[in-house]
Design an enzyme around this catalytic site. Structure first.
Site, PDB file in Angstrom:
ATOM      1  N   TYR A   1       0.716  -7.782   8.389  1.00  0.00           N
ATOM      2  CA  TYR A   1       0.707  -6.480   7.719  1.00  0.00           C
ATOM      3  C   TYR A   1       1.844  -5.610   8.250  1.00  0.00           C
ATOM      4  CZ  TYR A   1      -3.838  -8.261   6.486  1.00  0.00           C
ATOM      5  OH  TYR A   1      -4.836  -9.068   6.013  1.00  0.00           O
ATOM      6  N   GLY A   2       2.575  -5.014   7.331  1.00  0.00           N
ATOM      7  CA  GLY A   2       3.687  -4.151   7.737  1.00  0.00           C
ATOM      8  C   GLY A   2       3.250  -2.937   8.524  1.00  0.00           C
TER       9      GLY A   2
ATOM     10  N   ARG B   1      24.818  10.394  25.017  1.00  0.00           N
ATOM     11  CA  ARG B   1      24.728  10.121  23.579  1.00  0.00           C
ATOM     12  C   ARG B   1      25.413   8.797  23.250  1.00  0.00           C
ATOM     13  NH1 ARG B   1      27.392  15.033  21.075  1.00  0.00           N
ATOM     14  NH2 ARG B   1      27.128  13.778  19.208  1.00  0.00           N
TER      15      ARG B   1
ATOM     16  N   SER C   1      37.461  23.271  37.901  1.00  0.00           N
ATOM     17  CA  SER C   1      36.334  23.830  37.154  1.00  0.00           C
ATOM     18  C   SER C   1      36.810  24.668  35.973  1.00  0.00           C
ATOM     19  CB  SER C   1      35.502  24.724  38.070  1.00  0.00           C
ATOM     20  OG  SER C   1      34.943  23.922  39.091  1.00  0.00           O
TER      21      SER C   1
ATOM     22  N   GLY D   1       0.825  -1.222   0.000  1.00  0.00           N
ATOM     23  CA  GLY D   1       0.000   0.000   0.000  1.00  0.00           C
ATOM     24  C   GLY D   1       0.850   1.260   0.000  1.00  0.00           C
TER      25      GLY D   1
ATOM     26  N   GLY E   1     -13.964  -4.765   8.487  1.00  0.00           N
ATOM     27  CA  GLY E   1     -14.752  -5.914   8.074  1.00  0.00           C
ATOM     28  C   GLY E   1     -15.353  -6.578   9.317  1.00  0.00           C
TER      29      GLY E   1
ATOM     30  N   ARG F   1      -2.027   8.659   3.008  1.00  0.00           N
ATOM     31  CA  ARG F   1      -2.465   9.542   4.095  1.00  0.00           C
ATOM     32  C   ARG F   1      -1.349   9.929   5.071  1.00  0.00           C
ATOM     33  NH1 ARG F   1      -7.080   7.604   7.384  1.00  0.00           N
ATOM     34  NH2 ARG F   1      -6.959   5.531   6.477  1.00  0.00           N
TER      35      ARG F   1
ATOM     36  N   LYS G   1      29.443  11.734  25.299  1.00  0.00           N
ATOM     37  CA  LYS G   1      29.369  11.023  24.012  1.00  0.00           C
ATOM     38  C   LYS G   1      30.612  10.167  23.846  1.00  0.00           C
ATOM     39  CE  LYS G   1      31.392  11.771  20.495  1.00  0.00           C
ATOM     40  NZ  LYS G   1      32.148  12.177  19.268  1.00  0.00           N
TER      41      LYS G   1
END
Ligand code: UD1
Ligand code: MG
Length: 448
Positions: free
Chosen positions: A103-104, A316, A388, A14, A140, A18, A334
């Protein structure tokens, strides 16, 4: 009981018009993973012998995502769900077991439900997954016979007013012998309201042959189909509700569960506390007795036992917190390891780095890891103390137990146990401020 091998047929032809997206509908993520991958992962637990994906519009995107984990068949043009499933016939011509039609864009189906359908095959030739819809809308309808078996599926557009009052609806998911499926599909016609070949017509055809059809029921939340962004958000909400319930059932405390967002692969240990407003992106694992304070965003991070994160922290990909490590507020980490008991408590960026066991990184420290072209590593030895507002210009190594004076910019390696300071020496000029004020005031007053 011997269970027939299973061939999964996943419909993904499909258009998904939409969604108004250039991305194929089944690739939109729920819980941080493309919808079709949810179906693939659920199938993993059933160990199907074959997987056939029916593709059409934007097929290259779906094929690139799934790669060699399935056989692809093309449905072009698209003449309905029966026509879609029929495209899998050549690929399964030699297949002797059962076919499961999935169904995907129906990502939240569970392995338990599929197993219940497979079990029901011991007493029925064809098993359809149904649900009681709060608002049956255009689904259905499943018509039952007096003995509770399934008599037929009537599509909404073809249903009489009386049939439309039925609230037992068709999810579209079915299990039956692959041979029977393709045999019945060959007899399906398109003389209906939509002019399509309905997969659902095989139920009536099977009954006409005296075969038995059964319904397995499940909750509506499991079979939601996604056709729009609004339905995508609904599927996400259902996924999150499940993930929160599972986290709590497995021994995590969520103070405000509705404000915590999980990914498909989030792992939490026992006695983990997650405070309000925390987002787990993909790839996060959390050990026992960890506290994630409020307002944290974590992704691709592993957090060991007894560590503490936040509030307001960002972990991260590649952030690895070992036991009892501590990351405090407004800290970003990170691709860096914080070894046991290391502390980075305030306003800091740690990237491409190792922070040795027990080291303390002061407020406002930055690992300057990037020169605009390449990334470089910062290595902080065990027990080091970074004052610091330090800039650590990578590549750079701070030896074990070294102390970096506050406000330093470190560009060269520092030996173990040394003190290093790079700021200029402090000067003090007696009474300078008072004289400056007096001078300035006189100047200003004189001008009035
Ligand atoms: C279908 C069912 C309906 C059920 C509903 C559940 C039929 C005839 N009807 O209706 O009983 O209640 O799903 O959501 O089966 N697809 C293709 N190729 C096609 C047509 C559809 O691959 O030619 C795929 C779609 O991408 C989608 C799925 O099949 O994933 C269902 O198609 P859709 O058009 O939404 O069927 P419905 O009319 O909603
Ligand atoms: Mg639909």
């Amino acid at each position: 009981m011997t269970i027939a091998p299973i061939a999964a047929i996943i419909l993904a032809a499909g258009k998904g018009t939409r969604m108004k997206s250039s991305r194929h509908k089944v690739l939109h993520p729920v819980g941080g993973r493309p919808m079709v991958e949810h179906v693939m992962a659920t199938l993993d637990t059933l160990n199907p012998a074959r997987r056939v994906v029916v593709v059409g519009s934007e097929r290259d995107q779906v094929e690139a995502q799934i790669g060699d984990r399935a056989t692809f068949v093309v449905q072009e043009p698209q003449h309905g769900t029966g026509h879609a499933v029929q495209q899998a016939a050549p690929a399964l011509a030699d297949f002797a077991g059962d076919a499961a039609v999935l169904y995907g864009d129906v990502p939240l189906i569970t392995a338990d439900t599929l197993r219940r359908m497979i079990d029901a095959r011991t007493h029925a030739d064809l098993v359809v997954l149904g649900f009681r819809a709060a608002d049956p809308a255009a689904y259905g309808r499943l018509k039952l016979s007096a003995d509770g078996g399934l008599e037929a599926i009537v599509e909404f557009k073809d249903a009489s007013p009386e049939e439309r009052r039925i609230n037992l609806c068709n999810s579209g998911i079915m299990v039956l012998s692959a041979k029977l499926l393709f045999d019945l599909l060959a007899h399906v016609k398109n003389d209906n309201a939509k002019g399509e070949y309905y997969l659902t017509d095989i139920v009536g055809l099977a009954r006409a042959r005296g075969l038995k059809a059964a319904v397995v029921e499940t909750d509506e939340s499991e079979v939601i189909g996604v056709n729009s962004r609004a339905e995508l958000a609904q599927a996400e909400a259902i996924f999150q509700a499940r993930a929160r319930a599972a986290a709590m059932a497995d021994g995590a405390t969520l103070i405000a569960p509705e404000t915590v967002y999980f990914s498909f692969d989030t792992k939490l240990g026992r006695d983990v506390v997650v405070e309000p407003n925390v987002v787990f992106g993909p790839g996060v694992s959390v050990g026992d007795n960890v506290v994630i304070h409020a307002f944290c965003h974590l992704e691709g991070a592993s957090i060991a036992e007894g560590a503490s994160v936040g509030p307001f922290a960002r972990l991260r990909p590649g952030a690895e917190l070992r036991k009892k490590a501590k990351v405090g507020n407004f800290v970003e980490v990170k691709k860096a390891v914080l070894e046991e008991g290391a502390k980075v408590n305030h306003l800091t960026y740690i990237g491409d780095a190792r922070v040795g066991a027990g080291a303390n990184v002061g407020a406002g420290t930055i690992t300057c890891n990037y020169d605009g072209f390449f990334k470089y590593k910062t290595d902080i030895g065990a027990g080091a103390f970074i004052g610091s507002n330090t800039a650590l210009v990578a590549p750079v190594t701070i030896g074990e137990g070294a102390i970096v004076g506050a406000g330093s910019t470190i560009t060269k390696d520092v030996e173990a146990d040394a003190l290093v300071v790079t700021r200029s020496e402090q000067r003090e000029i007696k009474d300078w401020a008072a004289k400056f004020r007096a001078r300035s005031k006189a100047k200003k007053d004189g001008k009035k």
